[in-house]
Design a protein around this motif. Sequence first.
Motif, PDB file in Angstrom:
ATOM      1  N   ILE A  12       0.843  -1.202   0.000  1.00 58.31           N
ATOM      2  CA  ILE A  12       0.000   0.000   0.000  1.00 58.31           C
ATOM      3  C   ILE A  12       0.872   1.244   0.000  1.00 58.31           C
ATOM      4  CG2 ILE A  12      -1.625   1.344   1.401  1.00 58.31           C
ATOM      5  CD1 ILE A  12      -2.879  -1.381   2.235  1.00 58.31           C
ATOM      6  N   GLY A  13       1.934   1.230   0.809  1.00 55.74           N
ATOM      7  CA  GLY A  13       2.840   2.377   0.849  1.00 55.74           C
ATOM      8  C   GLY A  13       3.524   2.625  -0.485  1.00 55.74           C
ATOM      9  N   ALA A  14       3.970   1.554  -1.141  1.00 54.08           N
ATOM     10  CA  ALA A  14       4.649   1.699  -2.437  1.00 54.08           C
ATOM     11  C   ALA A  14       3.686   2.232  -3.496  1.00 54.08           C
ATOM     12  CB  ALA A  14       5.239   0.362  -2.871  1.00 54.08           C
ATOM     13  N   GLU A  15       2.460   1.695  -3.514  1.00 56.25           N
ATOM     14  CA  GLU A  15       1.473   2.163  -4.488  1.00 56.25           C
ATOM     15  C   GLU A  15       1.082   3.612  -4.224  1.00 56.25           C
ATOM     16  OE1 GLU A  15       0.202   0.751  -7.230  1.00 56.25           O
ATOM     17  OE2 GLU A  15       1.530  -0.945  -6.939  1.00 56.25           O
ATOM     18  N   LEU A  16       0.943   3.963  -2.954  1.00 55.06           N
ATOM     19  CA  LEU A  16       0.589   5.336  -2.599  1.00 55.06           C
ATOM     20  C   LEU A  16       1.701   6.299  -2.999  1.00 55.06           C
ATOM     21  CD1 LEU A  16      -1.498   7.134  -1.218  1.00 55.06           C
ATOM     22  CD2 LEU A  16      -0.341   6.716   0.943  1.00 55.06           C
ATOM     23  N   THR A  17       2.946   5.899  -2.781  1.00 58.27           N
ATOM     24  CA  THR A  17       4.075   6.742  -3.160  1.00 58.27           C
ATOM     25  C   THR A  17       4.067   7.009  -4.653  1.00 58.27           C
ATOM     26  OG1 THR A  17       5.400   5.840  -1.354  1.00 58.27           O
ATOM     27  CG2 THR A  17       6.592   6.915  -3.131  1.00 58.27           C
ATOM     28  N   THR A  18       3.889   5.964  -5.438  1.00 58.39           N
ATOM     29  CA  THR A  18       3.844   6.130  -6.891  1.00 58.39           C
ATOM     30  C   THR A  18       2.649   6.981  -7.304  1.00 58.39           C
ATOM     31  OG1 THR A  18       4.904   3.980  -7.197  1.00 58.39           O
ATOM     32  CG2 THR A  18       3.739   4.889  -9.085  1.00 58.39           C
ATOM     33  N   ALA A  19       1.508   6.725  -6.691  1.00 56.75           N
ATOM     34  CA  ALA A  19       0.283   7.452  -7.056  1.00 56.75           C
ATOM     35  C   ALA A  19       0.399   8.946  -6.765  1.00 56.75           C
ATOM     36  CB  ALA A  19      -0.913   6.868  -6.320  1.00 56.75           C
ATOM     37  N   GLN A  21       1.923   7.098 -16.262  1.00 61.81           N
ATOM     38  CA  GLN A  21       1.671   5.855 -15.535  1.00 61.81           C
ATOM     39  C   GLN A  21       2.636   4.760 -15.981  1.00 61.81           C
ATOM     40  OE1 GLN A  21      -2.466   5.187 -16.340  1.00 61.81           O
ATOM     41  NE2 GLN A  21      -3.150   6.752 -14.910  1.00 61.81           N
ATOM     42  N   ASN A  22       2.871   4.673 -17.276  1.00 63.83           N
ATOM     43  CA  ASN A  22       3.811   3.673 -17.786  1.00 63.83           C
ATOM     44  C   ASN A  22       5.234   3.967 -17.334  1.00 63.83           C
ATOM     45  OD1 ASN A  22       1.835   2.198 -19.117  1.00 63.83           O
ATOM     46  ND2 ASN A  22       2.047   3.360 -20.994  1.00 63.83           N
ATOM     47  N   LEU A  23       5.587   5.254 -17.276  1.00 60.06           N
ATOM     48  CA  LEU A  23       6.921   5.627 -16.800  1.00 60.06           C
ATOM     49  C   LEU A  23       7.106   5.219 -15.342  1.00 60.06           C
ATOM     50  CD1 LEU A  23       9.607   7.052 -17.300  1.00 60.06           C
ATOM     51  CD2 LEU A  23       8.488   9.211 -16.725  1.00 60.06           C
ATOM     52  N   ALA A  24       6.079   5.427 -14.521  1.00 57.55           N
ATOM     53  CA  ALA A  24       6.150   5.007 -13.121  1.00 57.55           C
ATOM     54  C   ALA A  24       6.277   3.495 -13.008  1.00 57.55           C
ATOM     55  CB  ALA A  24       4.919   5.502 -12.366  1.00 57.55           C
TER      56      ALA A  24
END
Length: 197
Positions: A118-125, A179-182
């Motif tokens: 969740i933390g990793a996805e939130l950071t990217t988002a 999004q693809n770059l992330a």
Amino acid sequence: TSTIMADCEVLEKSCSHFVPGLFGSLISTVLIALGMFAFEPHMALAALWVVPISIIIVLFSYKIQDRAQTKSMAAKMTCADGVQEYIETVRDLKANNAERGYLDGLAVKIRGVEKQLIGAELTTAIFVTSAGMVLKLGIASVALTGTVMIVNGSIDVLTFFMFLLVASRLYDPMQSALQNLAAVIAMRTNVSRMNEI
């Protein structure tokens, strides 16, 4: 083996889905930008100044994303080791009435994986969404610049509407490119581990 296969799957998915989408979006944006600059440079500049800024936001976040992905990967590996250890020692754990204690510890590891993911996805988002919001400023920029140019008589209303229409559609592929770059940045953790192996 499961770790290597998971890394290969991430690499395959990135190479087949994210990288082509990223390059396709960038190429289409460059072609549209060239056409806009050929038609009316001032309006094109008003529409496109947000594109490099949004790309820079995502690119400069790669160290933070790398750290988040590394923590997430470490939690996954710890959990996978715990599950494998349980599978290999389940008879001994049951024979010594230690199964419940071990499973409680394994549940903590699983919750740790969930927390890290969740933390990793939130950071990217956070970075991708922020860059997307910057992209949307381009529409306002085109509207303001076009209004001033119409009042000055530099462009006609038809050109103004054309640029508004193009600007509203221009940012969709760029949002996809961000999004693809992330996703490509997130893949670097898996690639690093494969290289280490």
